[in-house]
Design an enzyme around this catalytic site. Structure first.
Site, PDB file in Angstrom:
ATOM      1  CE1 TYR A  54      -3.204  -2.874   0.219  1.00 40.27           C
ATOM      2  CE2 TYR A  54      -3.570  -2.368   2.531  1.00 40.27           C
ATOM      3  CZ  TYR A  54      -3.854  -3.129   1.416  1.00 40.27           C
ATOM      4  OH  TYR A  54      -4.781  -4.143   1.486  1.00 40.27           O
ATOM      5  CB  SER A 206     -14.295  -3.641  -0.931  1.00 41.78           C
ATOM      6  OG  SER A 206     -14.893  -2.631  -1.704  1.00 41.78           O
ATOM      7  CE  LYS A 216     -18.579   8.148  -1.528  1.00 45.52           C
ATOM      8  NZ  LYS A 216     -17.448   8.504  -0.646  1.00 45.52           N
ATOM      9  N   GLY A 285     -12.427   1.435   5.546  1.00 44.99           N
ATOM     10  CA  GLY A 285     -11.433   2.478   5.354  1.00 44.99           C
ATOM     11  C   GLY A 285     -12.122   3.809   5.571  1.00 44.99           C
ATOM     12  CD  GLU A 294     -22.454   8.354  12.119  1.00 44.20           C
ATOM     13  OE1 GLU A 294     -23.488   7.731  11.810  1.00 44.20           O
ATOM     14  OE2 GLU A 294     -22.305   8.893  13.240  1.00 44.20           O
ATOM     15  CG  ASN A 295     -18.881   3.572   7.707  1.00 46.13           C
ATOM     16  OD1 ASN A 295     -20.025   4.005   7.576  1.00 46.13           O
ATOM     17  ND2 ASN A 295     -17.940   3.790   6.814  1.00 46.13           N
TER      18      ASN A 295
END
Length: 336
Positions: A54, A206, A216, A285, A294-295
């Site tokens: 990464y 993901s 969104k 992520g 929030e997630n």
């Protein structure tokens, strides 16, 4: 935050994992990446996933900096080996003993730790004997640099072969890290049944389909400025498969289901992956700390069976479930 066992082991992890693929070291500035890690800690996330590839090792450095000063025993740090790193020379890629042994030392230095909790083969290596790879992992476990071993995006047969060799060498494979979401279900047909048979859990990446399942992105409209779909550093390439009006319309139709559960669409998407008993954790992520906060609320959510069926009905043939797509993820030629 709730916690689950990883594979057939006594090792527990948070059912939401913070991952810094695409973001740390490339898409967002380091200060915001570090703030996002701290937000994860604040909501009880103890598990952090990265990889040496990464941002060509920079993401590990950012994560190490962000976790500095934390009690190491209270964290679960995951990283991976396979992809080309450094100057990307002919031995700077793959799962050879040379690359694995050199890569772990680099990862430990960048992460600022003496060991990683889980070291993962980032893809299957078609060019290195599996025996060589598994022997190298076994040796790392014996030295204490690695506590547990996992893989990423391996097929059912590759998992069986790897698990058998691991058993012979005195350790076990406990995890597989595949892509998995409401829209991408390729592991359900073969990988999950094999994993259940072998005592392997899924560490899924993901779960919100690179942001598409947040709602969104709207049909017929340009992507919001600054979103992953506009990121030329890599994010845009990964999200393109979902940027079709038919898919985006179906995602919007999920909103009433999320509303019934008092969840955002993103929370619904993450919670959906955690309904699969073979999933130990979902990797999220974030480009902002608020997204982590929030997630993470998806932890502990139970989605009733009738709503799971409604989700299937809404998404219909937008779902990709062909098991052969797992095999496609491992390169058939050397990148370096």
């Amino acid at each position: 935050m709730e916690y689950r066992y990883l594979g057939k082991s006594g090792f527990k992890i948070s059912e939401i994992t913070y991952g810094n693929w695409v973001t740390a070291g490339s898409q967002i500035e380091n200060e915001r990446a570090i703030a996002s890690v701290h937000a994860a800690l604040d909501v009880g996330i103890t598990t952090f996933d990265t990889a040496d590839v990464y941002a060509n090792t920079k993401a590990e450095t950012v994560l190490g900096e962000a976790l500095k000063g934390q009690r190491r025993q209270s964290l679960e740090i995951f990283t991976k080996v396979f992809g080309p790193t450094g100057p990307k020379g002919h031995n700077d890629v793959g799962l050879s003993r040379k690359h694995i042994m050199e890569s772990i030392d680099g990862s430990l230095e960048r992460l600022g730790t003496d060991y990683v909790d889980l070291y993962q083969a980032h893809r299957f290596d078609h060019f290195t004997p599996l025996e060589e790879t598994m022997q190298a992992f076994a040796d790392l476990v014996r030295t204490g640099k690695v506590l547990y071993v996992g893989v990423s995006e391996w097929t059912a047969q590759q998992l069986r072969d790897g698990a058998a060799l691991a058993k012979e060498l005195g350790f076990q494979l406990i995890s597989n890290q595949p892509q998995y979401s409401m829209l991408w279900r390729v592991i359900e047909g073969e990988v999950v049944p094999a994993s259940e048979e072998l005592g392997i859990s899924q560490v899924v990446w993901s779960p919100i389909a690179q942001g598409v399942l947040t709602g969104k992105y709207r049909p017929g409209e340009q992507p919001p400025e600054g979103s992953r779909a506009t990121d030329e550093n890599g994010g845009k390439n990964f999200i393109q498969r979902w940027m079709q009006d038919d898919v985006l319309e179906r995602v919007q139709e999920l909103k009433p289901i999320a509303d019934e559960l008092d969840l955002s669409l993103a929370q619904l998407a993450v919670a959906w992956t955690l309904q699969n008993d073979n999933v130990a954790t979902a990797i999220i992520g974030a480009s902002r700390p608020e997204q982590v906060t929030e997630n993470a609320k998806a932890s502990g959510v139970s989605i009733p069976a009738e709503l799971m069926e409604r989700i299937d009905g809404v998404l219909g043939d937008a779902v990709i479930s062909d098991p052969a797509r797992t095999e496609d993820s491992s390169p058939k030629q050397r990148e370096a």
